[in-house]
Write a protein that holds these residues in place. Structure first.
Motif, mmCIF file in Angstrom:
data_model
loop_
_atom_site.group_PDB
_atom_site.id
_atom_site.type_symbol
_atom_site.label_atom_id
_atom_site.label_comp_id
_atom_site.label_asym_id
_atom_site.label_seq_id
_atom_site.Cartn_x
_atom_site.Cartn_y
_atom_site.Cartn_z
ATOM 1 N N TYR A 162 0.836 -1.211 0.000
ATOM 2 C CA TYR A 162 0.000 0.000 0.000
ATOM 3 C C TYR A 162 0.867 1.257 0.000
ATOM 4 O O TYR A 162 0.635 2.195 -0.767
ATOM 5 C CB TYR A 162 -0.938 -0.009 1.215
ATOM 6 C CG TYR A 162 -1.756 1.244 1.351
ATOM 7 C CD1 TYR A 162 -2.885 1.452 0.568
ATOM 8 C CD2 TYR A 162 -1.383 2.234 2.256
ATOM 9 C CE1 TYR A 162 -3.631 2.615 0.689
ATOM 10 C CE2 TYR A 162 -2.122 3.399 2.381
ATOM 11 C CZ TYR A 162 -3.241 3.583 1.603
ATOM 12 O OH TYR A 162 -3.970 4.734 1.718
ATOM 13 N N ASN A 163 1.882 1.290 0.864
ATOM 14 C CA ASN A 163 2.774 2.451 0.929
ATOM 15 C C ASN A 163 3.536 2.660 -0.373
ATOM 16 O O ASN A 163 3.730 3.797 -0.812
ATOM 17 C CB ASN A 163 3.757 2.322 2.092
ATOM 18 C CG ASN A 163 3.096 2.510 3.439
ATOM 19 O OD1 ASN A 163 2.028 3.104 3.544
ATOM 20 N ND2 ASN A 163 3.723 1.991 4.473
ATOM 21 N N LEU A 164 3.985 1.574 -0.996
ATOM 22 C CA LEU A 164 4.694 1.698 -2.271
ATOM 23 C C LEU A 164 3.781 2.240 -3.363
ATOM 24 O O LEU A 164 4.186 3.092 -4.155
ATOM 25 C CB LEU A 164 5.278 0.344 -2.685
ATOM 26 C CG LEU A 164 6.463 -0.150 -1.863
ATOM 27 C CD1 LEU A 164 6.852 -1.565 -2.272
ATOM 28 C CD2 LEU A 164 7.646 0.793 -2.000
ATOM 29 N N ILE A 165 2.543 1.767 -3.395
ATOM 30 C CA ILE A 165 1.583 2.264 -4.384
ATOM 31 C C ILE A 165 1.317 3.744 -4.138
ATOM 32 O O ILE A 165 1.286 4.544 -5.085
ATOM 33 C CB ILE A 165 0.280 1.431 -4.350
ATOM 34 C CG1 ILE A 165 0.552 0.031 -4.892
ATOM 35 C CG2 ILE A 165 -0.832 2.120 -5.134
ATOM 36 C CD1 ILE A 165 -0.587 -0.946 -4.691
ATOM 37 N N GLN A 166 1.116 4.124 -2.871
ATOM 38 C CA GLN A 166 0.893 5.534 -2.535
ATOM 39 C C GLN A 166 2.090 6.381 -2.963
ATOM 40 O O GLN A 166 1.932 7.454 -3.535
ATOM 41 C CB GLN A 166 0.660 5.711 -1.037
ATOM 42 C CG GLN A 166 -0.661 5.176 -0.548
ATOM 43 C CD GLN A 166 -1.819 5.996 -1.063
ATOM 44 O OE1 GLN A 166 -2.535 5.564 -1.943
ATOM 45 N NE2 GLN A 166 -1.991 7.172 -0.533
ATOM 46 N N HIS A 167 3.285 5.891 -2.677
ATOM 47 C CA HIS A 167 4.501 6.631 -3.014
ATOM 48 C C HIS A 167 4.628 6.792 -4.522
ATOM 49 O O HIS A 167 4.945 7.872 -5.016
ATOM 50 C CB HIS A 167 5.731 5.918 -2.445
ATOM 51 C CG HIS A 167 7.026 6.557 -2.823
ATOM 52 N ND1 HIS A 167 7.447 7.745 -2.257
ATOM 53 C CD2 HIS A 167 7.980 6.185 -3.711
ATOM 54 C CE1 HIS A 167 8.615 8.073 -2.791
ATOM 55 N NE2 HIS A 167 8.957 7.148 -3.668
ATOM 56 N N MET A 168 4.375 5.727 -5.253
ATOM 57 C CA MET A 168 4.497 5.776 -6.708
ATOM 58 C C MET A 168 3.444 6.698 -7.323
ATOM 59 O O MET A 168 3.743 7.429 -8.262
ATOM 60 C CB MET A 168 4.390 4.374 -7.308
ATOM 61 C CG MET A 168 5.513 3.444 -6.888
ATOM 62 S SD MET A 168 7.150 4.084 -7.250
ATOM 63 C CE MET A 168 7.203 3.814 -8.998
ATOM 64 N N SER A 169 2.231 6.675 -6.799
ATOM 65 C CA SER A 169 1.187 7.540 -7.363
ATOM 66 C C SER A 169 1.484 9.009 -7.064
ATOM 67 O O SER A 169 1.253 9.866 -7.912
ATOM 68 C CB SER A 169 -0.191 7.149 -6.840
ATOM 69 O OG SER A 169 -0.301 7.410 -5.468
#
Length: 184
Positions: A162-169
């Motif tokens: 979830y954190n990686l997706i948030q960071h990438m977005s």
């Protein structure tokens, strides 16, 4: 413009209130679960046997589809219950720490969660040496630790993704590149 800013503020305030409610709820469920495990673990051997022998024997007989169960089957059934309980504590504890420690980095929340869960598993088994007619079992402690770490791993992996997706977005939104054809 002011209405939009004021509306955004209301949404943020509502989200914060919702997060606080969920955090308190998770802490309460986690602490009640740990208290239940501690209570059951700190019974002396006689009380522990009396506390659930009839219920556990009936459940084990139902599980093994027999009228009576052997001592080994009863032991295995109890270990299955221990495994499930510590797995649930692993999930709840990790989710609670991650939810309530919003500003801490993911790695700090994960290390903190793992440490707390391992201490709970160790203490609930190690303190049995001080209880009459109870015994310390390295195997049972390892079952508790492994089950709680499995729950921990699942929640930590989900929060990491979830954190990686948030960071990438967020990175995609703030780091737009100019196509090479537009360079002079």
């Amino acid at each position: 413009m002011w209405g939009m800013v004021q509306g955004d503020f209301r949404v943020m305030k509502k989200r914060k209130r919702s997060r606080i409610i969920w955090t308190v709820l998770f802490w309460m469920i986690f602490l009640v679960s740990v208290a239940t495990i501690v209570y059951l673990s700190f019974q002396n051997g006689t009380s522990s046997a009396e506390l659930g022998s009839d219920v556990i024997e009936k459940l084990a007989a139902e599980y093994y589809e027999k009228d009576t169960v052997s001592t080994t089957e009863l032991y295995n059934f109890r270990q299955m219950g221990r495994t499930i309980a510590f797995f649930i504590i692993g999930i709840l504890g990790t989710a609670t720490i991650h939810l309530s420690s919003e500003r801490l980095p993911w790695i700090v929340k994960s290390v903190l969660s793992a440490g707390i869960l391992l201490v709970i598993a160790w203490v609930t088994e190690k303190c049995k040496i001080y209880l009459p007619t109870r015994h310390y079992s390295q195997d049972e402690m390892m079952i508790s630790m492994a089950a709680s770490m499995l729950g921990f791993s699942i929640v930590s992996l989900i929060t990491l993704i979830y954190n990686l997706i948030q960071h990438m977005s967020h990175r995609d939104l703030s780091n737009k590149r100019i196509p090479s054809s537009q360079h002079g």
